[in-house]
Scaffold this motif. Structure first.
Motif, short mmCIF file in Angstrom:
data_model
loop_
_atom_site.label_atom_id
_atom_site.label_comp_id
_atom_site.label_asym_id
_atom_site.label_seq_id
_atom_site.Cartn_x
_atom_site.Cartn_y
_atom_site.Cartn_z
N MET A 160 0.66 -0.92 -0.01
CA MET A 160 -0.04 -0.16 -0.21
C MET A 160 0.95 1.67 0.10
O MET A 160 1.77 1.15 0.68
N SER A 161 0.97 2.48 -0.74
CA SER A 161 1.49 2.98 -0.95
C SER A 161 0.49 4.47 -1.02
O SER A 161 -0.52 4.67 -1.81
N GLU A 162 0.15 5.38 0.44
CA GLU A 162 0.46 6.48 0.61
C GLU A 162 -0.83 6.98 -0.26
O GLU A 162 -2.41 7.03 -0.12
N ASP A 163 0.44 8.14 -1.20
CA ASP A 163 -1.30 8.73 -1.90
C ASP A 163 -1.43 8.24 -3.47
O ASP A 163 -1.48 8.66 -4.60
N CYS A 164 -1.53 6.91 -3.83
CA CYS A 164 -2.03 6.35 -4.67
C CYS A 164 -2.42 5.60 -5.26
O CYS A 164 -3.81 5.32 -4.39
N ILE A 165 -3.82 5.95 -6.65
CA ILE A 165 -4.81 6.59 -6.23
C ILE A 165 -5.16 4.81 -6.90
O ILE A 165 -6.65 4.58 -6.21
N PHE A 166 -4.44 3.86 -7.34
CA PHE A 166 -4.96 2.74 -7.32
C PHE A 166 -5.23 2.07 -6.24
O PHE A 166 -5.88 0.61 -5.78
N CYS A 167 -3.62 1.89 -5.34
CA CYS A 167 -4.25 1.33 -3.34
C CYS A 167 -5.60 1.98 -3.02
O CYS A 167 -6.13 1.00 -2.04
N LYS A 168 -5.90 3.53 -3.22
CA LYS A 168 -7.29 3.87 -2.82
C LYS A 168 -8.53 2.94 -3.60
O LYS A 168 -8.98 2.95 -2.44
N ILE A 169 -8.53 2.78 -4.12
CA ILE A 169 -9.28 1.86 -5.64
C ILE A 169 -9.33 0.65 -4.59
O ILE A 169 -10.47 0.39 -4.18
N VAL A 170 -7.90 -0.64 -4.59
CA VAL A 170 -7.96 -1.47 -3.80
C VAL A 170 -8.72 -0.99 -2.16
O VAL A 170 -9.49 -2.41 -2.01
N ASN A 171 -8.53 -0.56 -1.43
CA ASN A 171 -8.64 0.07 -0.10
C ASN A 171 -10.53 0.58 0.39
O ASN A 171 -11.09 0.53 1.54
N GLY A 172 -11.49 0.99 -1.63
CA GLY A 172 -12.29 0.91 -1.11
C GLY A 172 -12.19 2.87 -0.68
O GLY A 172 -12.93 3.17 -0.52
N GLN A 173 -11.45 3.46 -0.92
CA GLN A 173 -11.36 4.96 -0.69
C GLN A 173 -11.86 5.71 -1.09
O GLN A 173 -12.03 6.66 -1.60
N ILE A 174 -11.09 5.04 -2.72
CA ILE A 174 -11.99 5.93 -3.77
C ILE A 174 -12.86 4.75 -4.57
O ILE A 174 -12.25 3.52 -4.26
N PRO A 175 -14.01 4.68 -4.68
CA PRO A 175 -15.71 4.30 -5.46
C PRO A 175 -14.42 3.66 -7.24
O PRO A 175 -14.29 4.91 -7.77
N SER A 176 -15.26 1.95 -7.91
CA SER A 176 -14.24 1.73 -8.54
C SER A 176 -16.10 1.35 -9.95
O SER A 176 -16.43 0.68 -8.32
N LYS A 177 -15.79 0.90 -10.73
CA LYS A 177 -16.59 0.27 -11.59
C LYS A 177 -16.18 -1.47 -11.87
O LYS A 177 -15.26 -1.24 -12.50
N LYS A 178 -15.96 -1.54 -10.93
CA LYS A 178 -15.44 -3.55 -10.79
C LYS A 178 -15.95 -4.50 -11.41
O LYS A 178 -16.68 -4.46 -11.71
N VAL A 179 -14.89 -4.73 -12.65
CA VAL A 179 -15.68 -6.45 -13.22
C VAL A 179 -14.97 -7.33 -13.26
O VAL A 179 -15.69 -7.94 -13.37
N PHE A 180 -13.72 -7.65 -11.80
CA PHE A 180 -13.48 -8.36 -11.16
C PHE A 180 -12.40 -8.37 -10.47
O PHE A 180 -11.75 -8.18 -9.95
N GLU A 181 -12.64 -9.29 -9.14
CA GLU A 181 -12.09 -9.61 -8.61
C GLU A 181 -11.57 -10.83 -7.87
O GLU A 181 -11.84 -11.63 -8.02
N ASN A 182 -10.14 -10.94 -7.27
CA ASN A 182 -10.33 -12.07 -6.54
C ASN A 182 -8.65 -11.66 -5.27
O ASN A 182 -8.74 -10.69 -5.57
N ASP A 183 -8.00 -12.69 -4.99
CA ASP A 183 -7.31 -12.51 -3.82
C ASP A 183 -6.38 -11.48 -3.92
O ASP A 183 -6.17 -10.64 -2.97
N THR A 184 -6.12 -11.69 -4.80
CA THR A 184 -4.53 -10.74 -5.62
C THR A 184 -4.85 -9.49 -7.01
O THR A 184 -4.17 -8.86 -6.30
N ASN A 185 -5.81 -9.71 -6.93
CA ASN A 185 -5.72 -8.98 -8.01
C ASN A 185 -7.71 -8.42 -8.50
O ASN A 185 -8.44 -8.79 -7.88
N ILE A 186 -7.61 -6.91 -8.69
CA ILE A 186 -8.98 -6.18 -9.12
C ILE A 186 -8.80 -5.71 -10.60
O ILE A 186 -7.52 -5.10 -11.10
N ALA A 187 -9.81 -5.31 -11.26
CA ALA A 187 -10.11 -4.93 -12.67
C ALA A 187 -11.47 -4.14 -12.23
O ALA A 187 -12.31 -4.45 -11.89
#
Ligand code: 5GP
Ligand code: ZN
Length: 136
Positions: A1-28
């Motif tokens: 996790m990197s503090e000001d990384c937009i994609f890390c924020k998407i991973v942890n739900g701080q920024i919403p995203s329209k997810k099409v796939f998720e498993n233990d290691t990856n999201i799309a």
């Protein structure tokens, strides 16, 4: 996790995203500035800046996820094909420094991405020179 990384924020739900796939290691999720309809970004959940930083097993996970999402988009959207693009470093157009893979749906004649292929090929000598450099 990197503090000001937009994609890390998407991973942890701080920024919403329209997810099409998720498993233990990856999201799309859908790209917010799509090149074409359905343009999707596939990422590892953990933060690595470029493909060079990805541990080998993460590379496998990432590309398995890419394949899953490619099949999904091809099956569900009416598309003729897709480009898989992976930018590394600013010079190559990387903006978000959390390694990711673009899947960009394509339709015949859409002219969305055009590779600038030079008309003339490299000489045998030029190819040998670069090969020598790489293999030294
Ligand atoms: P890069 O140029 O780094 O290879 O691509 C980064 C991509 O991430 C861009 O296509 C951009 O539109 C997308 N992007 C940047 N910020 C966000 C965001 O907050 N949400 C989503 N869904 N996509 C984003
Ligand atoms: Zn990150």
């Amino acid at each position: 996790m990197s503090e000001d990384c937009i994609f890390c924020k998407i991973v942890n739900g701080q920024i919403p995203s329209k997810k099409v796939f998720e498993n233990d290691t990856n999201i799309a999720f859908l790209d917010i500035r799509p090149i074409s309809t359905g343009h999707t970004v596939v990422i590892p959940k953990k933060h690595y800046s470029t493909i060079e930083k990805l541990p080998d097993e993460e590379v496998g996970n990432l590309f398995k996820a890419v394949k899953r999402v490619a099949l999904l988009l091809h099956e569900k959207l009416e598309i003729d094909g897709y480009n898989i693009v992976q930018n590394n470093y600013k010079a190559a157009g990387q903006v978000v420094e959390h390694s990711h893979v673009h899947i960009i749906p394509r339709n015949k004649g859409d002219r969305k991405i055009e590779l600038n292929v030079p008309k003339e090929g490299a000489s045998e000598e030029q190819l040998d020179q670069v090969l020598e450099k790489i293999m030294a």
